[in-house]
Design an enzyme around this catalytic site. Structure first.
Site, mmCIF file in Angstrom:
data_model
loop_
_atom_site.group_PDB
_atom_site.id
_atom_site.type_symbol
_atom_site.label_atom_id
_atom_site.label_comp_id
_atom_site.label_asym_id
_atom_site.label_seq_id
_atom_site.Cartn_x
_atom_site.Cartn_y
_atom_site.Cartn_z
ATOM 1 N N SER A 143 -42.205 -12.628 -28.790
ATOM 2 C CA SER A 143 -41.360 -11.576 -28.202
ATOM 3 C C SER A 143 -41.138 -10.478 -29.228
ATOM 4 O O SER A 143 -41.110 -10.749 -30.438
ATOM 5 C CB SER A 143 -40.009 -12.169 -27.795
ATOM 6 N N TYR A 157 -32.706 -16.855 -30.523
ATOM 7 C CA TYR A 157 -33.983 -16.698 -29.811
ATOM 8 C C TYR A 157 -34.937 -15.845 -30.644
ATOM 9 O O TYR A 157 -36.110 -16.193 -30.812
ATOM 10 C CB TYR A 157 -33.709 -16.055 -28.450
#
Ligand code: NAP
Length: 248
Positions: A143, A157
């Protein structure tokens, strides 16, 4: 011999669209899911209706026994696995680091990092010429959070995806001479259910103005990048982190 790709977390979102695109390009597809069996069966039915080959495979990537069974089931149904897409991933509720429980941190790394590493391990055991394999390709779904850090939202995350990036670079170098390419795609904000699962159903609309292209990405736009990295067109591409993020 047909190519067999195992895609983790392929019952919904980016994984589901990647499964359909791979099947349309001739791959036989293992559609892994954790809980949503009906959604995974739906992806498989769509592929079969279009003339492709796919099988749904249950398993939690964070559980080693599940990973071993997933690979065995996929091979049993479709033949030797030639490609792996480590797509399964989770976020959690928006929180600051000083609010995060140890259980949350454990889950964040168990799924996003250890799941990716366990699946890659099983793939390398099968693909590497060192172990008698004929090579293969691994694509990890990271990501842009790994670059941005996601402050006030989910730094845990972002840190997990940072670990995925470093794992991608290191593993790529480790197995480069053994016929295996390893790359990562780093999506920006993409239209899937992951944002609602993190308690932010309005996240797409909120973030879109911050994206230079002024819109979220579609899962198809991530799947296209994944399929390119899997393809022979990317034959000299390994250890690369490919941002697919509307210039964000
Ligand atoms: P999604 O729509 O929430 O779908 C997640 C998928 O992962 C589902 O198929 C789910 O299975 C599966 N999954 C979750 N935990 C799992 C586990 N422990 N073991 C196996 N499968 C598991 O997510 P998405 O947005 O498509 O995200 C896919 C990947 O892209 C993730 O790695 C995510 O971090 C990354 N990403 C997404 C975005 C974005 O904006 N959407 C941006 C950057 C990166 P069930 O259906 O059974 O629950």
């Amino acid at each position: 011999m047909s190519r067999v790709v195992l895609i983790t977390g392929a019952s919904r979102g980016i994984g589901a669209v990647t499964a359909a695109l791979a099947a349309s390009r001739g791959y036989h597809v293992g559609v892994n899911y954790r809980a949503n069996r009906a959604a995974a069966e739906g992806v498989v039915a769509g592929i079969r209706d279009a003339g492709g080959t796919a099988v749904a495979i249950a398993g939690d990537v964070a559980v080693e026994d599940d990973v071993l069974r997933m690979f065995a089931e996929c091979e049993g149904a479709l033949g030797p696995i030639t490609d792996l897409v480590n797509n399964a991933g989770v976020v959690d509720m928006k929180a600051r680091v000083d609010e995060m429980s140890a259980a949350r941190l454990q889950r964040m790394f168990a799924v996003n990092v250890f799941g990716t590493m366990l699946c890659a391990r099983e793939a390398v055991k099968r693909m590497s010429t060192r172990h008698g394999g004929t090579g293969g390709v691994i694509v990890n779904v990271s990501s842009v959070a790994a670059r941005i850090g996601s402050p006030g939202e989910y730094v845990d995350y972002a840190a997990a995806k940072g670990a995925v990036d470093v794992f991608t670079i290191g593993l790529a170098k480790e197995v480069a001479a053994e016929g295996i390419r390893v790359n990562a795609v780093r999506p920006g904000i993409v239209r899937t259910e992951i944002h609602a699962s993190g308690g932010q159903p309005d996240r797409l609309e909120r973030i879109a103005p911050l994206v230079p292209m002024l819109r979220p990405g579609e899962p198809e736009e991530i799947a296209g990048a994944i399929l390119w990295l899997l393809s022979p067109e990317a034959s000299y591409t390994s250890g690369t982190l490919l941002d697919v993020s509307g210039a964000r």
